[in-house]
Scaffold this active site. Structure first.
Site, short mmCIF file in Angstrom:
data_model
loop_
_atom_site.label_atom_id
_atom_site.label_comp_id
_atom_site.label_asym_id
_atom_site.label_seq_id
_atom_site.Cartn_x
_atom_site.Cartn_y
_atom_site.Cartn_z
N GLN A 9 0.83 -1.20 0.00
CA GLN A 9 0.00 0.00 0.00
C GLN A 9 0.87 1.25 0.00
OE1 GLN A 9 -3.19 -0.77 2.59
NE2 GLN A 9 -4.19 1.21 2.34
N SER A 87 4.46 -5.86 3.20
CA SER A 87 3.11 -5.87 3.75
C SER A 87 2.15 -6.58 2.78
CB SER A 87 2.66 -4.45 4.07
OG SER A 87 1.45 -4.45 4.81
N HIS A 192 -0.18 -2.83 11.54
CA HIS A 192 1.05 -3.52 11.97
C HIS A 192 1.41 -3.16 13.41
CE1 HIS A 192 1.74 -5.31 8.09
NE2 HIS A 192 1.59 -4.14 7.50
#
Length: 808
Positions: A9, A87, A192
């Site tokens: 992202q 990620s 996270h």
């Protein structure tokens, strides 16, 4: 060895995947069915608010990353040795490693995006300039127990995560610690971090029962910065939602495994930039098998998650185990019956002849020097030269940069204000770490112009220049090179500004391969234009980082021959490197005559570390010249160029190669030079010749031309002309060269016969290569595309030729 890296992202942008959806229509349709909306419309039309919404961002990036990977395989690229993803990108890494199929991965990503998109009240901030321990110290000392480290992106770029109010309040604490940057990110959740554990539990329930297999190639996990273990694939992926992304350590681990090439697969250049920073500022991480095993046991104990055995791996397995054939994940090299890859048509360059079965697979990204590509942040060892008066336009440079190549802005003959505007354009449009540079042309008659450009480059912190047409070192060039010289932690001299010098003569090459001339350094030091430290360090580095050996080409040319230049310059380079004891060897590139895959392949086979193309680029949509010029150029053949005097070095007898078909410029320019050599003043010309020049060449009287000259030249030039009639004649004659260039750039119909178009036979060769295809029309030629096609076919050609050695 190569590692593929998939972005997460933050890399999304409207327009991503435009070249992919048609080629992979079956998968695009599958995505639409799973998502319930058009992935093509989302990626190509947005709007931004929708594409940047987490629940839409994550599926969009997953699909574009996946199709980008398939495109590489369809083009013949081998599977990587390792994969990793940042990620969200980790799902693409596992997809590439066949841990699940495209549809299963998209379902997980869709659910992940929905869960993370529901998060609220959280915040994140990017911290620049502190190491991990320092970040933890600031948080502990100021009592921010609610904030944790979310991303370790590079040794000095870290993201923290926690309640939004606390993240915003922490800014003062970090600024007191003299951080380089503290930027609160536009997110709604504390991603996270432990605050995502409720979402993680719901995601775990969703994935229960899905077929998740052991990777068939090593996948480096965000959570551990070590390879996924076969028995812990699903659990590691689930844990990632609330755990720190250990990206810096991931790259260091791969460096320790001997990885030499890191290729970002997907939109943007974020991971390319981060990897370059990590490789520059961190050491490889050497981890033994025993240490990895011990760390794995510790991690399992710490997380206390029962193992979920992968669908295709025996319990307890630690090495990647391929799935059985009948259940193999559906992302191997594309098969024609499942994933349609369009066959070449008239819209494309005709495909090369089928390769022999034993042909070695060579890809465009394999060509050239790995260190050159790494240091300049390039995917391809390909440069585009900075053509005069903005023909190498900002739009051209942006297109090249976004394609993973390096383009130089054409600044010669441009006003500083225009160059300033163009630099700002480049910074706006190449803000993701893409490479670009600016041209610096030697101007012996106007050294102040060089100085003004260098002032501008230093003010804008331009990191790379292309030094062209230099016959000697100048104070402006040396000032650019020396400004910012420093020693790194290892004691090595590191320049802030890189110089790639175009040379065709050994004596000029020697000057660039040597340290800056002492007399110029002393002059600059006395003027306060470099520091004493910079002057001292100047003794240890050459003026140029790299040399581009320019064979016969468009523009300034010594009519050199590449077959002679490369070996001679290599020997000179090696001799000087040994004499000076340089730590790093100056690399050698090739330019001039490169308009076809055959020429590009020949240069690489001779040992060129990179290529620079020129003439072919000015007959493209992005080139900053007139349509009339492009109409002339698209039809020329290799015999349709000739030589004329160089207007900027008229008195020196320097020559340029220019278009001769359909124009009178070369004949007229050569006549002017012959007249200049034979006469000492305009008044010595016979009446017939003077009339011809004024009525047919200039279409103005000598007096009118000289009036324009007076208005545009510095007073010292005019004073010299008033005292020296021959100099006055030179200024009047040189007006014609500038006028002929202006006529060409503006596309003046009445001045068409006088167009000065600097061009070499490479364009004629290119025209013949694309004859009969859509690219015969320059309006279909895009600069990044034509260079990419040449490199792709050059790589294929080299593979076929090498396979055929000794067999024909």
């Amino acid at each position: 060895m190569v590692a593929y890296l998939f972005p997460g992202q933050g890399s999304q942008k409207i327009g991503m995947g435009a070249e992919l959806f048609d080629d992979f229509k079956e998968l695009t349709d599958i995505a639409d069915d799973i998502l319930g909306y058009s992935i093509r419309a989302l990626c190509l039309e947005g709007p931004d608010e929708r594409l940047n919404n987490t629940r839409f961002t994550q599926p969009a990036l997953y699909v574009v990353n996946a199709l980008s990977y398939l495109r590489l395989l369809a083009e013949g690229r081998a599977r990587p040795d390792y994969v990793a993803g940042h990620s969200l990108g980790e799902y693409n890494a596992l997809l590439a490693a066949e841990s699940f199929d495209f549809a299963t991965g998209l379902k997980m990503v869709k659910k992940r995006g929905e869960l993370m998109g529901q998060a609220y009240g959280g915040g994140m901030a990017a911290v620049g300039g502190l190491e991990e321990k320092e970040v933890h110290d600031v948080l502990r000392e100021h009592g921010f127990d609610s904030i944790s480290v979310a991303n370790l992106n590079s040794p000095s770029q870290i993201v923290v995560s926690g309640p939004r109010e606390d993240v915003e309040r922490a800014k003062d604490a970090f600024q007191a610690a003299n951080v380089r940057m503290y930027t609160v990110l536009q997110v709604s959740g504390a991603f996270h971090s432990p605050y995502m554990e409720p979402a993680q539990r719901e995601f775990a329930a969703f994935t229960d029962g899905l077929a998740i297999k052991a990777p068939t190639i090593p996948v480096i996990a965000n959570v551990t910065a070590r390879p996924y273990r076969a028995e812990r694939v699903a659990d590691t992926l689930i844990t990632q939602i609330s755990s720190t992304v250990r990206w810096s350590e991931t790259i260091r681990y791969l460096m320790g495994k001997g990885e030499e090439e890191f290729l970002q697969v997907g939109p943007g250049h974020v991971l390319t930039s981060l990897t370059r920073s990590i490789r520059r500022n961190a050491e490889p991480l050497i981890v033994t098998e025993e240490q990895e095993e011990r760390e794995a046991r510790q991690w399992v104990a710490a997380t206390a998650i029962p193992a979920r055995t992968p669908a295709s791996a025996p319990a307890g397995s630690t090495a990647p185990t391929p799935a059985p054939t009948q259940t193999r994940a559906r992302i191997p090299a594309p098969a024609a019956e499942r994933i349609p890859v369009p066959a070449p048509t008239a819209e494309r360059i005709p495909a090369p002849a089928p390769q022999p079965a034993a042909a070695r697979t060579i890809l465009a990204t394999d060509l050239g020097s790995a260190s050159f590509k790494r240091e300049y942040g390039l995917r391809y060892a390909c440069l585009t030269g900075g053509m005069y008066r903005g023909i190498a336009s900002p739009e051209l440079v942006v297109a090249v940069g976004k394609a993973g190549m390096l383009g130089f802005l054409g600044t010669a003959g441009q006003r500083p204000e225009r160059v300033d505007d163009d630099i700002r354009f480049l910074k706006r449009h190449l803000s993701g770490g893409e490479a670009y540079g600016l041209n610096l042309v030697h101007d012996p008659g106007h050294p102040e112009r060089e100085d003004a450009l260098v002032d501008l480059y230093l003010r804008h912190e331009i990191r790379t220049v292309e030094a062209s047409a230099f016959i000697a070192m100048t104070p402006a060039l040396i000032r650019y090179r020396l400004t910012g010289l420093r020693r790194d932690a290892a004691g090595h001299v590191v320049p802030r500004g890189r110089v790639i010098a175009k040379v065709s003569r050994p004596e000029v090459a020697r000057a660039f391969l040597s340290p800056a001339p002492a007399r110029i350094v002393e002059q600059l030091l006395a003027q306060g234009r470099v520091t004493a430290n910079e002057a001292e360090l100047a003794r240890e580095v050459p003026v140029a980082d790299d040399l581009c050996l320019e064979a016969d080409s468009g523009g300034h040319t010594d009519q050199g021959v590449a077959l002679a230049l490369m070996p001679a310059m290599r020997r000179l380079r090696d001799d000087i490197t040994a004499q000076r004891g340089y730590r790093q060897r100056v690399r050698l590139g090739a330019a001039g005559g490169i308009g076809t895959p055959d020429a590009a392949a020949a240069c690489f086979l001779m040992g060129a570390d990179f290529l620079t193309t020129g003439s072919i680029n000015q007959c493209t949509v992005e080139a900053g010249t007139s349509e009339q010029v492009k109409d002339l150029l698209q039809d020329i053949n290799i015999q349709d160029t000739g030589y004329a005097p160089a207007g900027d070095m008229f008195e020196y007898g320097a020559r340029v190669q220019v278009l001769k078909r359909g124009v009178l410029f070369p004949a007229r320019a050569n006549k002017l030079y012959e007249l200049y050599k034979r006469h000492d003043a305009l008044e010595q010309l016979d009446a017939s010749t003077a009339e011809q020049l004024q009525s047919r060449y200039f279409k103005k009287s000598f007096a009118e031309v000289y009036a324009e000259v007076r208005a545009h030249h510095p007073q010292r030039e005019i004073d010299k002309a008033e005292k020296d009639p021959k100099h006055k004649m030179a200024l009047v004659f040189k007006w014609y060269f500038a006028h002929a260039t202006r006529q060409a750039l503006s596309g003046s119909d009445e001045g068409r016969v006088d167009f000065q178009v600097q061009c070499g036979p490479a364009l004629g060769a290119f025209n013949q290569w694309v004859k009969g295809t859509a690219l015969e029309d320059w309006r279909r030629r895009h600069v990044a595309d034509i260079n990419q096609r040449i490199l792709d076919e050059a790589a294929a050609l080299m593979g076929r030729r090498l396979a055929a050695v000794g067999t024909e």
